[in-house]
Design a protein around this motif. Structure first.
Motif, mmCIF file in Angstrom:
data_model
loop_
_atom_site.group_PDB
_atom_site.id
_atom_site.type_symbol
_atom_site.label_atom_id
_atom_site.label_comp_id
_atom_site.label_asym_id
_atom_site.label_seq_id
_atom_site.Cartn_x
_atom_site.Cartn_y
_atom_site.Cartn_z
ATOM 1 N N LYS A 1 -14.343 37.417 40.231
ATOM 2 C CA LYS A 1 -13.405 37.999 39.376
ATOM 3 C C LYS A 1 -12.430 36.667 38.651
ATOM 4 C CE LYS A 1 -10.732 40.884 41.478
ATOM 5 N NZ LYS A 1 -10.372 42.193 42.062
ATOM 6 N N ALA A 2 -12.590 35.787 39.388
ATOM 7 C CA ALA A 2 -11.754 34.477 38.892
ATOM 8 C C ALA A 2 -12.420 33.892 37.658
ATOM 9 C CB ALA A 2 -11.507 33.294 40.093
ATOM 10 N N GLY B 1 -7.990 34.050 24.779
ATOM 11 C CA GLY B 1 -6.416 34.211 24.605
ATOM 12 C C GLY B 1 -5.665 35.449 25.005
ATOM 13 N N HIS B 2 -6.430 35.812 26.105
ATOM 14 C CA HIS B 2 -5.652 37.013 26.978
ATOM 15 C C HIS B 2 -4.416 36.400 27.843
ATOM 16 C CE1 HIS B 2 -8.027 40.263 25.536
ATOM 17 N NE2 HIS B 2 -9.197 39.644 25.800
ATOM 18 N N ASP B 3 -3.160 36.583 27.680
ATOM 19 C CA ASP B 3 -2.216 36.058 28.388
ATOM 20 C C ASP B 3 -1.507 36.952 29.508
ATOM 21 O OD1 ASP B 3 -0.702 37.548 26.738
ATOM 22 O OD2 ASP B 3 0.288 36.072 25.515
ATOM 23 N N ASP B 4 -2.228 38.309 29.315
ATOM 24 C CA ASP B 4 -1.405 39.155 30.510
ATOM 25 C C ASP B 4 -2.627 39.803 31.020
ATOM 26 O OD1 ASP B 4 0.496 40.615 31.907
ATOM 27 O OD2 ASP B 4 0.446 42.322 30.260
ATOM 28 N N VAL B 5 -3.048 39.093 32.159
ATOM 29 C CA VAL B 5 -4.546 39.813 32.791
ATOM 30 C C VAL B 5 -3.813 40.523 34.102
ATOM 31 C CG1 VAL B 5 -6.585 39.139 33.835
ATOM 32 C CG2 VAL B 5 -5.684 37.929 32.016
ATOM 33 N N ILE B 6 -3.983 41.771 34.258
ATOM 34 C CA ILE B 6 -3.476 42.476 35.302
ATOM 35 C C ILE B 6 -4.703 42.820 36.473
ATOM 36 C CG2 ILE B 6 -2.682 44.678 36.489
ATOM 37 C CD1 ILE B 6 -0.704 44.896 33.932
ATOM 38 N N ASP B 7 -4.863 42.127 37.497
ATOM 39 C CA ASP B 7 -6.038 42.411 38.456
ATOM 40 C C ASP B 7 -5.471 43.946 39.073
ATOM 41 O OD1 ASP B 7 -7.925 42.559 40.434
ATOM 42 O OD2 ASP B 7 -7.404 40.506 41.191
ATOM 43 N N LEU B 8 -6.508 44.822 38.837
ATOM 44 C CA LEU B 8 -6.138 46.283 39.304
ATOM 45 C C LEU B 8 -6.587 46.154 40.936
ATOM 46 C CD1 LEU B 8 -7.075 48.372 36.418
ATOM 47 C CD2 LEU B 8 -4.817 48.020 37.216
ATOM 48 N N GLU C 1 -13.555 50.121 42.224
ATOM 49 C CA GLU C 1 -13.215 51.458 41.990
ATOM 50 C C GLU C 1 -12.141 51.659 41.004
ATOM 51 O OE1 GLU C 1 -10.663 54.160 43.065
ATOM 52 O OE2 GLU C 1 -9.359 52.462 43.505
ATOM 53 N N THR C 2 -11.326 50.851 41.047
ATOM 54 C CA THR C 2 -10.131 50.820 40.049
ATOM 55 C C THR C 2 -10.663 50.887 38.619
ATOM 56 O OG1 THR C 2 -9.739 48.448 39.814
ATOM 57 C CG2 THR C 2 -8.327 49.473 41.587
ATOM 58 N N ALA C 3 -11.919 50.414 38.343
ATOM 59 C CA ALA C 3 -12.639 50.661 37.215
ATOM 60 C C ALA C 3 -12.644 52.173 36.531
ATOM 61 C CB ALA C 3 -14.072 50.194 36.760
ATOM 62 N N ARG C 4 -12.287 53.250 37.518
ATOM 63 C CA ARG C 4 -12.330 54.548 37.204
ATOM 64 C C ARG C 4 -11.166 54.762 36.232
ATOM 65 N NH1 ARG C 4 -12.969 57.003 43.304
ATOM 66 N NH2 ARG C 4 -14.870 55.657 43.841
ATOM 67 N N GLY C 5 -9.818 54.030 36.574
ATOM 68 C CA GLY C 5 -8.881 54.083 35.838
ATOM 69 C C GLY C 5 -8.996 53.304 34.370
ATOM 70 N N THR C 6 -9.690 52.291 34.012
ATOM 71 C CA THR C 6 -9.835 51.556 32.724
ATOM 72 C C THR C 6 -11.054 52.605 32.051
ATOM 73 O OG1 THR C 6 -11.439 50.046 33.625
ATOM 74 C CG2 THR C 6 -9.041 49.596 33.464
ATOM 75 N N GLY D 1 -0.256 50.842 42.140
ATOM 76 C CA GLY D 1 -0.345 49.936 43.318
ATOM 77 C C GLY D 1 -0.619 48.339 43.059
ATOM 78 N N ALA D 2 -1.268 47.850 42.014
ATOM 79 C CA ALA D 2 -1.335 46.677 41.663
ATOM 80 C C ALA D 2 -0.034 45.787 41.489
ATOM 81 C CB ALA D 2 -2.034 46.369 40.717
ATOM 82 N N LEU D 3 0.852 46.673 40.998
ATOM 83 C CA LEU D 3 2.256 46.034 40.542
ATOM 84 C C LEU D 3 3.215 46.217 41.488
ATOM 85 C CD1 LEU D 3 2.219 47.172 36.747
ATOM 86 C CD2 LEU D 3 1.673 44.834 37.430
#
Lengths: 225, 225
Positions: free
Chosen positions: A173-174, A184-191, A195-200, B212-214
């Motif tokens: 992940k890192a 250029g992504h400056d707001d990366v949220i680690d969910l 299994e959280t890929a279900r959300g995306t 959860g993440a936030l």
């Protein structure tokens, strides 16, 4: 880094081109390099054939899925979701073992027309299917929530927007987060876990309808908090 | 406007309180007003009982679902998704006919624990189920994509964020958009017909994982474009 990008469509081209520009050694993987280069017609979406893109990106190599993955330290799944498992089998479980596998694919089912539905969702995800099929790969889901050009150049929107990562392996992940930041992504949220890929993946239905309502694919989600 | 808010939980309280504050005549609908007011224990989420809220909002009336809907020009479904159809049947098809029905409910299925899955999705939605069950109501889906306090006070986030509307009736949709703007929503995206509610209802899985993440529910989606 030595990176394999599996898939020759718009996403594969965008990712491979940007990684090469950033100094990585990039090999694009395809089923049969000779026939991929011989294709002269636009793809199903009306995009130019891969050969036209490749002529302008000579520094990016083209190889079979297996050869591309064999030499890579990190593998990108830039295929259509409905072909991902087959394509990764061609790449070879041994060639994926122990490596970060950045999965960008979405489980879109176009069999009933547009807008597509999802062939896996809610209590499972394509990312998890891939992880189960290739338990030694280190699957990280990211970049599946925006159009190809914005995946690799989010700043072109003119305002900060959010990218999500999901995965069970912290080191993989890192590594992916490092690539995202270099894009250029400056707001990366680690969910969190994979299994959280279900959300995306379940963002696709609203993404498709937003594209219709806004008349453009040049948009992205920002989590305001 | 005379507005019925069906549901006495956090969402119903937030919507009813804000509408009353904005000068509307508000009746909250419940199964049995006497037993709702007699309840003294917190709800399943640990929130104070309705009676405590009502004591501080004497200007908001409480009535049965049917009595609340009968006198309303616009009805708000602020119930839990798994009870929405039953509750709207108690409100009465005749009392909903011809009126905008703002549907905030989400089809969450907690039967397998947390995070919940969706009991309808992808090729259908709760909003469409409600529309089919009450064909003379004018269902508009909105506000189901953020926490109750932000539904009625989005500016408290400190930056503009987006709210979505879906519906088949242009007049009903305009009435709902008017309410949203009066709450402080300054970026309303009309996704189109009611089927687009599939997209907003399918935001819930990532919403839950973001919470959860936030570590907070105080966030919202912004569509950067």
């Amino acid at each position: 880094m030595n990176i394999a990008v599996l898939g020759t469509g718009m996403v594969g081209q965008a990712i491979a081109g940007r990684l090469h520009e950033l100094g990585h050694s990039v090999v694009v993987g395809t089923r049969d390099p000779a026939s991929t280069l011989a294709r002269t017609e636009p793809d199903g979406m009306g995009n130019p054939p891969f050969a036209a893109w490749h002529a302008a990106h000579q520094g990016v190599a083209l190889a079979t899925f297996a050869d591309a993955a064999a030499g890579a330290e990190l593998v990108v799944n830039a295929s259509n979701g409905n072909t991902s498992l087959e394509l990764l089998r061609l790449a070879g479980a041994d060639n994926l073992a122990g490596k970060p596998l950045l999965d960008i694919a979405n489980p879109l089912d176009f069999s009933a027309g547009f807008p597509p539905t999802l062939f896996v969702k809610d209590s499972d995800s394509l990312a998890e299917q891939i992880q189960r099929a290739f338990p030694e790969a280190k699957v990280v889901k990211a970049l599946n929530t925006l159009t190809a050009s914005l995946m690799v150049d989010p700043k072109s929107l003119g305002a900060s927007s959010t990218i999500f990562v999901s995965g069970d392996d912290a080191v993989a992940k890192a590594a992916v987060v490092g690539l995202l930041e270099s894009f250029g992504h400056d707001d990366v949220i680690d969910l969190g876990p994979l299994e959280t890929a279900r959300g995306t993946e379940m963002l696709l239905p609203i993404w498709l309808r937003l594209m219709g309502a806004l008349g453009t694919a040049q948009f992205n989600f920002k989590i305001v908090r």
